[in-house]
Design a protein around this motif. Structure first.
Motif, short mmCIF file in Angstrom:
data_model
loop_
_atom_site.label_atom_id
_atom_site.label_comp_id
_atom_site.label_asym_id
_atom_site.label_seq_id
_atom_site.Cartn_x
_atom_site.Cartn_y
_atom_site.Cartn_z
N TRP A 74 4.75 -0.12 -49.11
CA TRP A 74 5.27 -0.93 -50.20
C TRP A 74 4.19 -1.88 -50.74
O TRP A 74 3.45 -2.50 -49.99
CB TRP A 74 6.48 -1.75 -49.72
N SER A 107 12.55 -10.52 -50.62
CA SER A 107 12.28 -10.87 -49.22
C SER A 107 12.08 -12.37 -48.99
O SER A 107 12.42 -12.90 -47.93
CB SER A 107 11.06 -10.11 -48.70
N TYR A 163 14.59 -5.10 -56.26
CA TYR A 163 13.61 -5.22 -55.19
C TYR A 163 12.98 -6.62 -55.26
O TYR A 163 13.23 -7.40 -56.19
CB TYR A 163 12.53 -4.14 -55.31
N SER A 222 7.52 0.43 -43.20
CA SER A 222 7.18 1.00 -44.51
C SER A 222 6.07 0.18 -45.16
O SER A 222 6.25 -0.46 -46.20
CB SER A 222 8.43 1.03 -45.40
N ARG A 282 16.80 -2.44 -50.06
CA ARG A 282 15.65 -2.30 -50.95
C ARG A 282 15.36 -3.60 -51.71
O ARG A 282 14.24 -3.82 -52.16
CB ARG A 282 15.87 -1.13 -51.89
N THR A 289 5.57 -1.11 -60.27
CA THR A 289 6.11 -0.19 -59.26
C THR A 289 5.50 1.21 -59.37
O THR A 289 6.12 2.19 -58.95
CB THR A 289 7.64 -0.11 -59.40
N GLU A 319 6.35 -8.70 -42.50
CA GLU A 319 6.15 -9.83 -43.41
C GLU A 319 6.43 -11.16 -42.71
O GLU A 319 5.67 -12.13 -42.85
CB GLU A 319 7.03 -9.68 -44.65
N LEU A 344 9.12 -3.21 -42.38
CA LEU A 344 8.25 -3.88 -43.36
C LEU A 344 8.55 -5.37 -43.41
O LEU A 344 7.65 -6.21 -43.38
CB LEU A 344 8.45 -3.26 -44.74
N LEU A 348 12.19 0.02 -43.76
CA LEU A 348 12.06 -1.13 -44.65
C LEU A 348 12.32 -2.44 -43.90
O LEU A 348 11.71 -3.46 -44.20
CB LEU A 348 13.02 -1.00 -45.84
N THR A 385 12.03 -6.13 -49.32
CA THR A 385 10.77 -5.90 -50.04
C THR A 385 10.32 -7.17 -50.75
O THR A 385 11.13 -7.97 -51.22
CB THR A 385 10.93 -4.78 -51.08
#
Length: 286
Positions: free
Chosen positions: A197, A137, A134, A194, A108, A118, A176, A172, A169, A112
């Motif tokens: 987000w 990333s 979070y 996901s 997480r 949030t 990215e 996700l 995730l 992300t």
């Protein structure tokens, strides 16, 4: 007395079985290494499965397949098995490859991107308390680009061709990278991402990011499970697919898998990805 003799007899059988089992040859499909990341300030467990014919002394080099959820208690074993299957010489769907699984992720946090607030988390049906950390990333992308890939390339016989596999995730995070640093990988296998987000930030900016950042031809597979389980997730993935397939530099496959759920889709999707991205195989009568 008879009961004691029976008990001793069974203990003897168990002891004999244990001794017999110890005579077997251990099975091994790979090795685990600990890689320290200065960027993350942490260690990462890296699980590596080498081709059967891998020889450090010869001149053969191999593609690298990176699994984001690559711990031994995550997806490493069964994806390594799929790779082993599709690279067998009588199938030859994909070249013999080195499989690298990244374990020990703080999902997480690592998968992300930062958000201003949030509020969307509870709107999506999750609790904010489930995301105590979070938005990491960018650091994690830097870790992969500047530490992990150079480490693997410097210590194993990479030919420079690289595949990324991520689900949920990790899907996700794969999106990215695809949108922001697409040159990092040749193949993207993205499953049930996901995209919710950040109030669908990546989805809303996908076309702009691809137009700006994609310079080379790549392959992208996007697999999604039964839409009735999560219609919003399906619609988000479908919307992303419209953006991706409009880009002429991407060989794209959208794969709807109605017989699978979010929790079960990854195994079938990874197998499908190799089959659909690389449909040609060698036929053998043996």
């Amino acid at each position: 007395m008879i009961g004691n003799r029976i008990l001793l007899f069974f203990i003897f059988l168990i002891f004999q079985a244990a001794c017999f089992a110890q005579k077997g040859t251990p099975l091994s499909i790979g090795i685990s290494e600990v890689l320290h990341s200065d960027i993350l300030g942490e260690n990462r467990t890296i699980n590596i499965c080498l081709p059967d014919n891998y020889n450090p002394s010869d001149s053969v080099r191999y593609p690298i397949i990176y699994i984001l959820d690559g711990g031994v208690d995550e997806d490493f074993f069964h994806i390594a098995g799929i790779v082993r299957f599709v690279t067998q010489p009588w199938i030859d769907r994909f070249p013999q490859s080195i499989v690298v699984g990244i374990g020990g992720n703080t999902r997480r946090r690592d998968f992300t991107f930062p958000v201003e607030n949030t509020d969307f988390i509870e709107k999506e049906g999750f609790q904010r308390a489930n995301f105590p950390s979070y938005g990491g990333s960018e650091k994690y992308r830097a870790f992969i680009k500047n530490e992990l890939i150079p480490y693997i390339s410097g210590n194993y016989k990479s030919n420079g061709k690289q595949t990324l596999i991520g689900e949920s995730l990790a899907g996700l995070f794969s999106v990215e990278i695809l949108l922001k640093q697409p040159e990092l990988f040749n193949d993207y296998i993205i499953i049930s991402p996901s995209l919710w987000w950040g109030d669908e930030f990546l989805l809303e900016n996908a076309d702009k990011l691809l137009q700006r950042n994609l310079k080379n031809n790549i392959n992208v597979y996007l697999g999604v499970p039964n839409r009735e389980e999560d219609l919003k997730m399906y619609n988000e993935s479908k919307a992303l697919s419209e953006v991706i397939k409009s880009n002429k530099q991407i060989h794209f496959v959208f794969d709807y898998i109605p017989d699978e759920l979010h929790s079960t889709v990854i195994h079938q999707a990874v197998y499908n990805a190799f089959r659909k991205l690389y449909p040609k195989t060698v036929y053998s009568k043996e």
